[in-house]
Enzyme design. Sequence first.
Site, PDB file in Angstrom:
ATOM      1  N   SER A 194       0.802  -1.220   0.000  1.00 57.25           N
ATOM      2  CA  SER A 194       0.000   0.000   0.000  1.00 57.25           C
ATOM      3  C   SER A 194       0.838   1.275   0.000  1.00 57.25           C
ATOM      4  CB  SER A 194      -0.969  -0.002   1.181  1.00 57.25           C
ATOM      5  OG  SER A 194      -0.300  -0.268   2.387  1.00 57.25           O
ATOM      6  N   HIS A 213      -5.265  -3.284  -2.877  1.00 54.02           N
ATOM      7  CA  HIS A 213      -4.868  -2.324  -3.910  1.00 54.02           C
ATOM      8  C   HIS A 213      -4.742  -2.915  -5.308  1.00 54.02           C
ATOM      9  CE1 HIS A 213      -4.155   0.877  -1.002  1.00 54.02           C
ATOM     10  NE2 HIS A 213      -3.695  -0.085  -0.220  1.00 54.02           N
ATOM     11  N   LYS A 222     -11.496   0.830  -2.024  1.00 56.95           N
ATOM     12  CA  LYS A 222     -10.481   1.395  -2.909  1.00 56.95           C
ATOM     13  C   LYS A 222     -11.004   1.407  -4.342  1.00 56.95           C
ATOM     14  CE  LYS A 222      -7.528   1.032   0.781  1.00 56.95           C
ATOM     15  NZ  LYS A 222      -7.033   0.129   1.802  1.00 56.95           N
TER      16      LYS A 222
HETATM   17  C1  LIG Z   1      -7.056  -0.199   3.150  1.00 58.75           C
HETATM   18  C2  LIG Z   1      -6.431  -1.506   3.463  1.00 58.75           C
HETATM   19  C3  LIG Z   1      -6.999  -2.364   4.407  1.00 58.75           C
HETATM   20  C4  LIG Z   1      -8.165  -1.957   5.268  1.00 58.75           C
HETATM   21  O1  LIG Z   1      -9.342  -1.936   4.553  1.00 58.75           O
HETATM   22  P1  LIG Z   1     -10.546  -1.039   5.098  1.00 58.75           P
HETATM   23  O2  LIG Z   1     -11.749  -1.578   4.406  1.00 58.75           O
HETATM   24  O3  LIG Z   1     -10.229   0.360   4.741  1.00 58.75           O
HETATM   25  O4  LIG Z   1     -10.597  -1.267   6.581  1.00 58.75           O
HETATM   26  C5  LIG Z   1      -6.421  -3.594   4.583  1.00 58.75           C
HETATM   27  N1  LIG Z   1      -5.330  -3.961   3.885  1.00 58.75           N
HETATM   28  C6  LIG Z   1      -4.730  -3.151   3.000  1.00 58.75           C
HETATM   29  C7  LIG Z   1      -3.519  -3.607   2.273  1.00 58.75           C
HETATM   30  C8  LIG Z   1      -5.267  -1.888   2.774  1.00 58.75           C
HETATM   31  O5  LIG Z   1      -4.670  -1.065   1.924  1.00 58.75           O
END
Ligand SMILES: *Cc1c(COP(=O)(O)O)cnc(C)c1O
Length: 387
Positions: free
Chosen positions: A179, A207, A239
């Site tokens: 990320s 991602h 995302k």
């Molecule tokens: C954003 C993210 C999460 C968390 O997801 P949410 O739905 O925002 O709680 C978990 N793992 C990764 C790699 C992320 O980028």
Amino acid sequence: MIDYASLDERLAEREAAQLYRRRKLIHSPQGVEINLQGKTALNFCSNDYLGLANHPELIKAFTSAAKEYGVGSGAAHLISGHSQHHHQLEEELAEFTGRPRALIFSTGYMANLGVISALFGQGDAVFEDRLNHASLLDAGLLSRARLQRYQHNDVSDLENKLTSSNSDNKLIVTDGVFSMDGDVAPLKELATLAQQHNAWLMVDDAHGLGVLGDHGGGCLQQNDLTLDDVPILMGTFGKALGTFGAFVAGHESMIETLIQSARSYIYTTALPPAVAAATRVALRLVQQESWRRDQLNHLIKQFRQGAEQLGLSLMSSASPIQPLLIGDTAKTVNISQQLLDDGILISAIRPPTVPDGTARLRITLSAEHQQHHVERLLDSLQKVLKP
Ligand SMILES: *Cc1c(COP(=O)(O)O)cnc(C)c1O
């Protein structure tokens, strides 16, 4: 008396170290142009990679489901909160990922906590990439299994750690696309290693989903990795899918085990049905509108070529996450502010989100950006970084 003064002292220390975090107040939907309390800025830090968060078809599905089902789901999935929209979304996710079943969680953070602590415990061994998302590291700790962190994307370090483990129940867990760095895990090698050591492999593709793979199936689709290669796939809706929530996909028995014992699944209110309804539309658009991925790839190429010409230190990323490593925390915060003064929003990512001494500008691109937006970004970076 509660000692608030000691909290204030710690807050002041944080401020002095340039580590104080402040929220920016947004007065507009997510998009290329974002309104920050009356001031417009070009947005280069959202995770809305495909530009779906404010898509009219998602809004339509959301509002019509809200009219039909109301706003709140009213209860947890196991009580009375599991609506038809949730159920259909799960079936569509299973088909999309080529896995027998999928299970919705309220957030990605909770999905990671739930899966790892339901399937692993004392006496088990969890192996995590050093740069895994915080929720995966927290999940490893919560599980009470023995947590070991291997060097970033270092398959031989992982192999040594696996070889010296005598646990019968092992889990290797990695981000698909990292990320804060934007690079992809060596998934094929990890899958081979997992099979050799009889370990589970879990990939958090928050991602990659929607962005990578011919139909947006993420880094597993891109690498042709099956259920046998990667028994646990976790993905999020917040995302590229533009909504909110998350899921885990895998074998029937694994999903049933999660329904029975994942505490962050059982003891929490289900997502609003309207969010599930909007996510179903997002899933369809992700598969149908491959132009969004094509556009992203053009922009990524344009940005990298331009940044190289400016002599900026790019990281080795082919994803829409294109960080510029600055190093010093105060300097990074300062650059981010100068960019904002010039109308470009890019947040400064500081420790402990990234390792000490690796503060960076985490630039992200979206399919809604146009070529001229990237040109504008490069101009502004030149002004601020290479005056
Ligand atoms: C954003 C993210 C999460 C968390 O997801 P949410 O739905 O925002 O709680 C978990 N793992 C990764 C790699 C992320 O980028």
